[in-house]
Design an enzyme around this catalytic site. Structure first.
Site, mmCIF file in Angstrom:
data_model
loop_
_atom_site.group_PDB
_atom_site.id
_atom_site.type_symbol
_atom_site.label_atom_id
_atom_site.label_comp_id
_atom_site.label_asym_id
_atom_site.label_seq_id
_atom_site.Cartn_x
_atom_site.Cartn_y
_atom_site.Cartn_z
ATOM 1 N N ARG A 1 28.225 -22.846 18.960
ATOM 2 C CA ARG A 1 28.882 -24.090 19.394
ATOM 3 C C ARG A 1 29.532 -24.803 18.216
ATOM 4 O O ARG A 1 29.004 -24.789 17.113
ATOM 5 C CB ARG A 1 27.835 -25.017 20.033
ATOM 6 C CG ARG A 1 27.787 -24.878 21.533
ATOM 7 C CD ARG A 1 26.622 -25.575 22.124
ATOM 8 N NE ARG A 1 26.470 -26.974 21.726
ATOM 9 C CZ ARG A 1 25.558 -27.788 22.245
ATOM 10 N NH1 ARG A 1 24.742 -27.337 23.173
ATOM 11 N NH2 ARG A 1 25.460 -29.037 21.854
ATOM 12 N N LYS B 1 16.057 -28.255 25.921
ATOM 13 C CA LYS B 1 16.377 -28.643 27.304
ATOM 14 C C LYS B 1 17.026 -27.475 28.059
ATOM 15 O O LYS B 1 16.571 -27.093 29.136
ATOM 16 C CB LYS B 1 17.337 -29.857 27.323
ATOM 17 C CG LYS B 1 16.786 -31.086 26.632
ATOM 18 C CD LYS B 1 17.740 -32.256 26.719
ATOM 19 C CE LYS B 1 19.031 -32.097 25.937
ATOM 20 N NZ LYS B 1 18.871 -32.096 24.472
ATOM 21 N N ARG C 1 20.990 -21.370 16.671
ATOM 22 C CA ARG C 1 21.320 -21.147 18.087
ATOM 23 C C ARG C 1 22.599 -20.315 18.235
ATOM 24 O O ARG C 1 23.583 -20.508 17.537
ATOM 25 C CB ARG C 1 21.509 -22.477 18.805
ATOM 26 C CG ARG C 1 22.088 -22.266 20.215
ATOM 27 C CD ARG C 1 22.052 -23.464 21.090
ATOM 28 N NE ARG C 1 22.498 -24.664 20.461
ATOM 29 C CZ ARG C 1 22.260 -25.890 20.927
ATOM 30 N NH1 ARG C 1 21.558 -26.018 22.039
ATOM 31 N NH2 ARG C 1 22.701 -26.937 20.304
ATOM 32 N N ARG D 1 22.128 -40.655 29.289
ATOM 33 C CA ARG D 1 21.799 -40.876 27.870
ATOM 34 C C ARG D 1 21.997 -42.328 27.462
ATOM 35 O O ARG D 1 21.968 -42.640 26.277
ATOM 36 C CB ARG D 1 22.688 -40.004 26.984
ATOM 37 C CG ARG D 1 22.354 -38.555 27.126
ATOM 38 C CD ARG D 1 22.902 -37.731 26.010
ATOM 39 N NE ARG D 1 22.895 -36.357 26.458
ATOM 40 C CZ ARG D 1 22.900 -35.314 25.666
ATOM 41 N NH1 ARG D 1 22.938 -35.460 24.369
ATOM 42 N NH2 ARG D 1 22.882 -34.116 26.170
ATOM 43 N N ARG E 1 24.222 -36.267 15.858
ATOM 44 C CA ARG E 1 23.740 -36.285 17.255
ATOM 45 C C ARG E 1 22.347 -36.892 17.331
ATOM 46 O O ARG E 1 22.021 -37.621 18.275
ATOM 47 C CB ARG E 1 23.728 -34.867 17.822
ATOM 48 C CG ARG E 1 25.094 -34.464 18.360
ATOM 49 C CD ARG E 1 25.343 -32.976 18.285
ATOM 50 N NE ARG E 1 24.451 -32.159 19.076
ATOM 51 C CZ ARG E 1 24.266 -30.852 18.859
ATOM 52 N NH1 ARG E 1 24.891 -30.236 17.879
ATOM 53 N NH2 ARG E 1 23.465 -30.170 19.628
HETATM 54 P P1 AP5 Z 1 18.417 -25.448 23.590
HETATM 55 O O1 AP5 Z 1 17.596 -25.105 24.762
HETATM 56 O O2 AP5 Z 1 19.824 -24.991 23.571
HETATM 57 O O3 AP5 Z 1 18.303 -27.019 23.276
HETATM 58 P P2 AP5 Z 1 18.962 -28.269 23.995
HETATM 59 O O4 AP5 Z 1 17.934 -29.325 24.020
HETATM 60 O O5 AP5 Z 1 19.607 -27.861 25.266
HETATM 61 O O6 AP5 Z 1 20.023 -28.643 22.889
HETATM 62 P P3 AP5 Z 1 21.507 -29.187 22.931
HETATM 63 O O7 AP5 Z 1 22.016 -29.033 21.524
HETATM 64 O O8 AP5 Z 1 22.304 -28.550 24.005
HETATM 65 O O9 AP5 Z 1 21.302 -30.675 23.208
HETATM 66 P P4 AP5 Z 1 22.286 -31.787 22.888
HETATM 67 O O10 AP5 Z 1 21.705 -32.869 23.637
HETATM 68 O O11 AP5 Z 1 22.534 -32.018 21.448
HETATM 69 O O12 AP5 Z 1 23.690 -31.192 23.369
HETATM 70 P P5 AP5 Z 1 24.469 -31.298 24.734
HETATM 71 O O13 AP5 Z 1 25.140 -30.019 24.930
HETATM 72 O O14 AP5 Z 1 23.657 -31.820 25.798
HETATM 73 O O15 AP5 Z 1 17.637 -24.872 22.304
HETATM 74 C C1 AP5 Z 1 18.183 -24.977 21.019
HETATM 75 C C2 AP5 Z 1 17.824 -23.701 20.221
HETATM 76 O O16 AP5 Z 1 16.412 -23.654 20.040
HETATM 77 C C3 AP5 Z 1 18.198 -22.397 20.920
HETATM 78 O O17 AP5 Z 1 18.652 -21.481 19.970
HETATM 79 C C4 AP5 Z 1 16.899 -21.917 21.557
HETATM 80 O O18 AP5 Z 1 16.839 -20.505 21.662
HETATM 81 C C5 AP5 Z 1 15.855 -22.460 20.611
HETATM 82 N N1 AP5 Z 1 14.620 -22.866 21.277
HETATM 83 C C6 AP5 Z 1 14.519 -23.572 22.442
HETATM 84 N N2 AP5 Z 1 13.236 -23.792 22.739
HETATM 85 C C7 AP5 Z 1 12.505 -23.229 21.744
HETATM 86 C C8 AP5 Z 1 11.107 -23.125 21.479
HETATM 87 N N3 AP5 Z 1 10.200 -23.657 22.300
HETATM 88 N N4 AP5 Z 1 10.718 -22.477 20.367
HETATM 89 C C9 AP5 Z 1 11.626 -21.925 19.505
HETATM 90 N N5 AP5 Z 1 12.965 -21.998 19.716
HETATM 91 C C10 AP5 Z 1 13.392 -22.638 20.813
HETATM 92 O O19 AP5 Z 1 25.560 -32.409 24.345
HETATM 93 C C11 AP5 Z 1 26.580 -32.131 23.415
HETATM 94 C C12 AP5 Z 1 27.462 -33.360 23.245
HETATM 95 O O20 AP5 Z 1 28.079 -33.698 24.500
HETATM 96 C C13 AP5 Z 1 26.720 -34.629 22.833
HETATM 97 O O21 AP5 Z 1 26.567 -34.695 21.431
HETATM 98 C C14 AP5 Z 1 27.690 -35.709 23.352
HETATM 99 O O22 AP5 Z 1 28.799 -35.862 22.508
HETATM 100 C C15 AP5 Z 1 28.158 -35.096 24.675
HETATM 101 N N6 AP5 Z 1 27.300 -35.504 25.793
HETATM 102 C C16 AP5 Z 1 26.357 -34.746 26.417
HETATM 103 N N7 AP5 Z 1 25.753 -35.445 27.377
HETATM 104 C C17 AP5 Z 1 26.318 -36.684 27.355
HETATM 105 C C18 AP5 Z 1 26.086 -37.860 28.130
HETATM 106 N N8 AP5 Z 1 25.133 -37.940 29.085
HETATM 107 N N9 AP5 Z 1 26.829 -38.950 27.857
HETATM 108 C C19 AP5 Z 1 27.788 -38.915 26.892
HETATM 109 N N10 AP5 Z 1 28.043 -37.826 26.136
HETATM 110 C C20 AP5 Z 1 27.304 -36.723 26.364
#
Ligand code: AP5
Length: 319
Positions: free
Chosen positions: A250, A110, A221, A186, A261
């Protein structure tokens, strides 16, 4: 924020030159033109077509913020003015900015796609996870509470996250340039709250990635604290030694935590998807990042083309 609307008269059926300005106190550029007071206008938008209802009987001005929040960005266009209790329907000469949601399992890409989308389309990237991590880093009360949930891979409670996202979406840059909402909503309660606040997306992008790939992506990552850029040790390595030396990881990027997660994701994803099924596009996120972007880019291009085709359109309806 100054906001001025100029209307030109056209010749049907009872043409009147008219002029409207926001705020109401702003003086007319055409001194002998009748003024449409802000109290007489209300806005309704349906994609690029904007309706303005003009009712001279209204006496009380709505707050300026209310009008601004409802007013379209373009604020320019030919308007047909009718005599009494008119409904004026005008076409935007600039399409409404895009409002996009992107969703997917942890590490589905994402954030990576959001970097590419914002570079090309200039949307304001609003990532719930980034907003929460900023609170954690600031050591605020909300941040301290949020971290307890994030460490367990659980959703942070709505009373923290809902207002945080709402406030970011209400800022003028998001209103002006459009927004790209990453990892939000979410849960159905978050989706309902967004709708109640009036935030409706044009498109819901779902990145679909195989589960074993997700774990590998999380573990590899790395983040650049200077530029905010996302790297992967294998798939997207840093360009220089200097960048490599400053990369951080992270606190929730371990195999154990990503599994938690993922479980949370599976518990909630269907409820969210069901709310946006009519505007959902599923994209194969297993491809390389540029290939994934090419698919998203096609969809966004097409959406913008449809908008442009719909603008420049003019019609007038009597109320
Ligand atoms: P990346 O692009 O960083 O992936 P991402 O989908 O953004 O992953 P996140 O881990 O950020 O998602 P998440 O939903 O777990 O965490 P968030 O921060 O939102 O890519 C990942 C890796 O893959 C990178 O190294 C990249 O280089 C590589 N990559 C990407 N695309 C690729 C490809 N096509 N091919 C090869 N490699 C690739 O949330 C964290 C926490 O916050 C949650 O667990 C929760 O506790 C809280 N939170 C967040 N949102 C909410 C909400 N709406 N409500 C309540 N709590 C929330």
């Amino acid at each position: 924020m100054a906001c001025i609307v100029n209307f030109s008269a056209i010749t049907q059926p009872k043409p009147q030159p008219c002029f409207a300005s926001l705020p109401a106190s702003t003086s007319s550029h055409r001194s002998n033109s009748p003024k449409l007071q802000t109290s007489h206008l209300s806005f309704a938008s349906n994609n690029s077509r904007i309706s303005l209802r003009y009712d001279r009987t209204l006496a009380v001005s709505p707050p300026r913020e209310t009008l601004l929040s409802k007013a379209p960005n373009f604020m320019v266009g030919l308007i047909s003015c009718f005599s009494d209790h008119e409904q004026i329907v005008a076409a935007a000469n600039k399409p409404e900015p895009l409002k996009i949601m992107i969703s997917g399992a942890p590490a589905s890409g994402k954030g990576t796609q959001c970097e590419l989308i914002t570079q090309k389309y200039g949307l304001v990237h609003v990532a719930a996870g980034d907003l929460l991590r900023a609170e954690v880093a600031a050591g605020s009360e909300n941040g301290r509470r949020a971290k307890q949930f994030m460490e367990k891979g659980q959703l942070v409670p709505d009373e923290i996250v809902v207002m945080m996202v709402k406030e970011r979406l209400l800022r003028p840059d998001a209103h002006k340039n459009g927004w790209l909402l990453d990892g939000y909503p979410r849960s159905s309660s978050q989706a309902i709250a967004l709708k109640e606040f009036g935030f409706e997306p044009d498109l819901f992008i779902l990145l679909d990635v195989a589960e074993d790939t997700l774990v590998e992506r999380v573990v590899g990552r790395r983040l650049d604290p200077v530029t905010g850029k996302i790297y992967h040790l294998k798939y997207s390595p840093p360009e220089t030694e200097e960048i490599a030396a400053r990369l951080t990881q992270r606190f929730d990027d371990t195999e154990e935590k990503v599994k938690l997660r993922l479980r949370t994701h599976h518990q909630n994803v269907e409820a969210v998807l069901s709310m946006y099924k009519d505007i959902t596009v599923k994209v194969n996120g297993n491809l390389s990042k540029n290939d994934v972007f090419a698919k998203i880019d096609n969809v966004l291009d097409e959406l913008l083309e449809q908008r442009k085709a719909g603008s420049g359109y003019l019609e007038a309806n009597k109320a």
